[in-house]
Write a protein that holds these residues in place. Sequence first.
Motif, PDB file in Angstrom:
ATOM      1  N   LEU A  89       0.848  -1.215   0.065  1.00 42.79           N
ATOM      2  CA  LEU A  89       0.082  -0.035  -0.127  1.00 42.79           C
ATOM      3  C   LEU A  89       1.079   1.229  -0.029  1.00 42.79           C
ATOM      4  O   LEU A  89       2.036   1.228   0.377  1.00 42.79           O
ATOM      5  CB  LEU A  89      -0.825   0.082   1.360  1.00 42.79           C
ATOM      6  CG  LEU A  89      -1.670  -1.152   1.382  1.00 42.79           C
ATOM      7  CD1 LEU A  89      -2.242  -0.929   2.876  1.00 42.79           C
ATOM      8  CD2 LEU A  89      -3.137  -1.121   0.575  1.00 42.79           C
ATOM      9  N   SER A  90       0.401   2.240  -0.448  1.00 44.86           N
ATOM     10  CA  SER A  90       0.847   3.526  -0.287  1.00 44.86           C
ATOM     11  C   SER A  90       1.281   3.963   1.184  1.00 44.86           C
ATOM     12  O   SER A  90       0.219   3.666   2.051  1.00 44.86           O
ATOM     13  CB  SER A  90       0.399   4.663  -1.020  1.00 44.86           C
ATOM     14  OG  SER A  90      -0.768   5.051  -0.414  1.00 44.86           O
ATOM     15  N   PRO A  91       2.020   4.787   1.883  1.00 45.35           N
ATOM     16  CA  PRO A  91       1.969   5.055   3.146  1.00 45.35           C
ATOM     17  C   PRO A  91       0.782   5.845   3.814  1.00 45.35           C
ATOM     18  O   PRO A  91      -0.055   5.570   4.456  1.00 45.35           O
ATOM     19  CB  PRO A  91       3.046   6.230   2.965  1.00 45.35           C
ATOM     20  CG  PRO A  91       4.121   5.899   2.083  1.00 45.35           C
ATOM     21  CD  PRO A  91       3.144   5.427   0.935  1.00 45.35           C
ATOM     22  N   SER A  92       0.239   6.630   2.642  1.00 46.52           N
ATOM     23  CA  SER A  92      -1.384   7.006   3.166  1.00 46.52           C
ATOM     24  C   SER A  92      -2.279   6.248   3.149  1.00 46.52           C
ATOM     25  O   SER A  92      -3.452   6.226   3.984  1.00 46.52           O
ATOM     26  CB  SER A  92      -1.671   8.346   2.307  1.00 46.52           C
ATOM     27  OG  SER A  92      -1.728   7.933   0.907  1.00 46.52           O
ATOM     28  N   GLN A  93      -2.394   5.258   2.074  1.00 45.53           N
ATOM     29  CA  GLN A  93      -3.484   4.199   2.178  1.00 45.53           C
ATOM     30  C   GLN A  93      -3.175   3.281   3.518  1.00 45.53           C
ATOM     31  O   GLN A  93      -3.924   2.859   4.187  1.00 45.53           O
ATOM     32  CB  GLN A  93      -3.130   3.157   1.058  1.00 45.53           C
ATOM     33  CG  GLN A  93      -3.711   3.964  -0.422  1.00 45.53           C
ATOM     34  CD  GLN A  93      -3.384   3.081  -1.568  1.00 45.53           C
ATOM     35  OE1 GLN A  93      -2.306   2.398  -1.584  1.00 45.53           O
ATOM     36  NE2 GLN A  93      -4.113   2.930  -2.588  1.00 45.53           N
ATOM     37  N   TYR A  94      -1.859   2.782   3.771  1.00 46.56           N
ATOM     38  CA  TYR A  94      -1.379   2.346   4.911  1.00 46.56           C
ATOM     39  C   TYR A  94      -2.218   2.767   6.197  1.00 46.56           C
ATOM     40  O   TYR A  94      -2.731   2.331   7.339  1.00 46.56           O
ATOM     41  CB  TYR A  94       0.027   1.977   5.312  1.00 46.56           C
ATOM     42  CG  TYR A  94       0.398   1.415   6.563  1.00 46.56           C
ATOM     43  CD1 TYR A  94       0.455  -0.085   6.658  1.00 46.56           C
ATOM     44  CD2 TYR A  94       0.652   2.069   7.606  1.00 46.56           C
ATOM     45  CE1 TYR A  94       0.600  -0.676   7.788  1.00 46.56           C
ATOM     46  CE2 TYR A  94       0.995   1.517   8.894  1.00 46.56           C
ATOM     47  CZ  TYR A  94       0.887   0.054   8.874  1.00 46.56           C
ATOM     48  OH  TYR A  94       1.125  -0.505   9.873  1.00 46.56           O
ATOM     49  N   ARG A  95      -1.775   4.245   6.254  1.00 42.53           N
ATOM     50  CA  ARG A  95      -2.317   4.962   7.523  1.00 42.53           C
ATOM     51  C   ARG A  95      -3.726   4.893   7.653  1.00 42.53           C
ATOM     52  O   ARG A  95      -4.281   4.625   8.746  1.00 42.53           O
ATOM     53  CB  ARG A  95      -1.693   6.406   7.490  1.00 42.53           C
ATOM     54  CG  ARG A  95      -2.127   7.372   8.570  1.00 42.53           C
ATOM     55  CD  ARG A  95      -1.534   8.551   8.680  1.00 42.53           C
ATOM     56  NE  ARG A  95      -0.440   8.620   9.339  1.00 42.53           N
ATOM     57  CZ  ARG A  95       0.545   9.589   9.337  1.00 42.53           C
ATOM     58  NH1 ARG A  95       0.382  10.778   8.283  1.00 42.53           N
ATOM     59  NH2 ARG A  95       1.549   9.734  10.080  1.00 42.53           N
ATOM     60  N   GLU A  96      -4.325   5.055   6.509  1.00 44.84           N
ATOM     61  CA  GLU A  96      -5.974   5.102   6.597  1.00 44.84           C
ATOM     62  C   GLU A  96      -6.443   3.813   6.807  1.00 44.84           C
ATOM     63  O   GLU A  96      -7.377   3.672   7.539  1.00 44.84           O
ATOM     64  CB  GLU A  96      -6.393   5.456   5.076  1.00 44.84           C
ATOM     65  CG  GLU A  96      -7.770   5.660   5.154  1.00 44.84           C
ATOM     66  CD  GLU A  96      -8.156   6.933   6.101  1.00 44.84           C
ATOM     67  OE1 GLU A  96      -9.576   6.707   6.560  1.00 44.84           O
ATOM     68  OE2 GLU A  96      -7.713   7.925   6.231  1.00 44.84           O
ATOM     69  N   SER A  97      -5.798   2.456   6.474  1.00 44.09           N
ATOM     70  CA  SER A  97      -6.241   1.348   6.888  1.00 44.09           C
ATOM     71  C   SER A  97      -6.010   1.051   8.122  1.00 44.09           C
ATOM     72  O   SER A  97      -6.893   0.168   8.759  1.00 44.09           O
ATOM     73  CB  SER A  97      -5.478   0.351   6.180  1.00 44.09           C
ATOM     74  OG  SER A  97      -4.032   0.027   6.289  1.00 44.09           O
ATOM     75  N   GLN A  98      -5.043   1.503   8.992  1.00 49.87           N
ATOM     76  CA  GLN A  98      -4.975   1.449  10.310  1.00 49.87           C
ATOM     77  C   GLN A  98      -5.929   2.084  11.105  1.00 49.87           C
ATOM     78  O   GLN A  98      -5.977   1.770  12.378  1.00 49.87           O
ATOM     79  CB  GLN A  98      -3.505   1.581  10.612  1.00 49.87           C
ATOM     80  CG  GLN A  98      -2.470   0.788  10.120  1.00 49.87           C
ATOM     81  CD  GLN A  98      -2.527  -0.428  10.113  1.00 49.87           C
ATOM     82  OE1 GLN A  98      -2.675  -1.028  11.261  1.00 49.87           O
ATOM     83  NE2 GLN A  98      -2.874  -1.196   9.127  1.00 49.87           N
ATOM     84  N   ARG A  99      -6.427   3.257  10.639  1.00 52.38           N
ATOM     85  CA  ARG A  99      -7.485   4.143  11.342  1.00 52.38           C
ATOM     86  C   ARG A  99      -8.845   3.251  11.512  1.00 52.38           C
ATOM     87  O   ARG A  99      -9.706   3.552  12.504  1.00 52.38           O
ATOM     88  CB  ARG A  99      -7.776   5.334  10.895  1.00 52.38           C
ATOM     89  CG  ARG A  99      -6.308   6.173  10.949  1.00 52.38           C
ATOM     90  CD  ARG A  99      -6.740   7.508  10.338  1.00 52.38           C
ATOM     91  NE  ARG A  99      -5.520   8.364  10.577  1.00 52.38           N
ATOM     92  CZ  ARG A  99      -5.306   9.469   9.693  1.00 52.38           C
ATOM     93  NH1 ARG A  99      -6.113   9.789   8.846  1.00 52.38           N
ATOM     94  NH2 ARG A  99      -4.168  10.185   9.830  1.00 52.38           N
ATOM     95  N   GLY A 100      -9.137   2.555  10.725  1.00 54.14           N
ATOM     96  CA  GLY A 100     -10.415   1.891  10.738  1.00 54.14           C
ATOM     97  C   GLY A 100     -10.798   1.021  11.705  1.00 54.14           C
ATOM     98  O   GLY A 100     -11.558   0.977  12.558  1.00 54.14           O
TER      99      GLY A 100
END
Length: 105
Positions: free
Chosen positions: A94-105
Amino acid sequence: MRLLELQSFMRERVSSSLSLKELAAFTGLTPQHFATRYKAETGYPHMRHFLQMKMEAACRLLDSTGHSIKFIAANLGYLDPLYFSRMFRQIVGLSPSQYRESQRG
């Protein structure tokens, strides 16, 4: 070669770059012998493992801070945040921003 000591040495320097020469010197081996032996003992090249360590550190920073991706890239020794993002995607998927977003859920 003491693999655990070497990997600790690598983790301590995750915010910089490490050359084959530096890693070989740490172990007391020639660069060629070090590279061959590292791969034989771990199953993968030393720089691939160092890149994995950098991306694990990036994941921790993305999880635990609100720092920008540019800041995190610089903190891990990447002058070009786009290159950092490409390497992150290559390792993490994942891109860094996609990774960060996936961890927030």
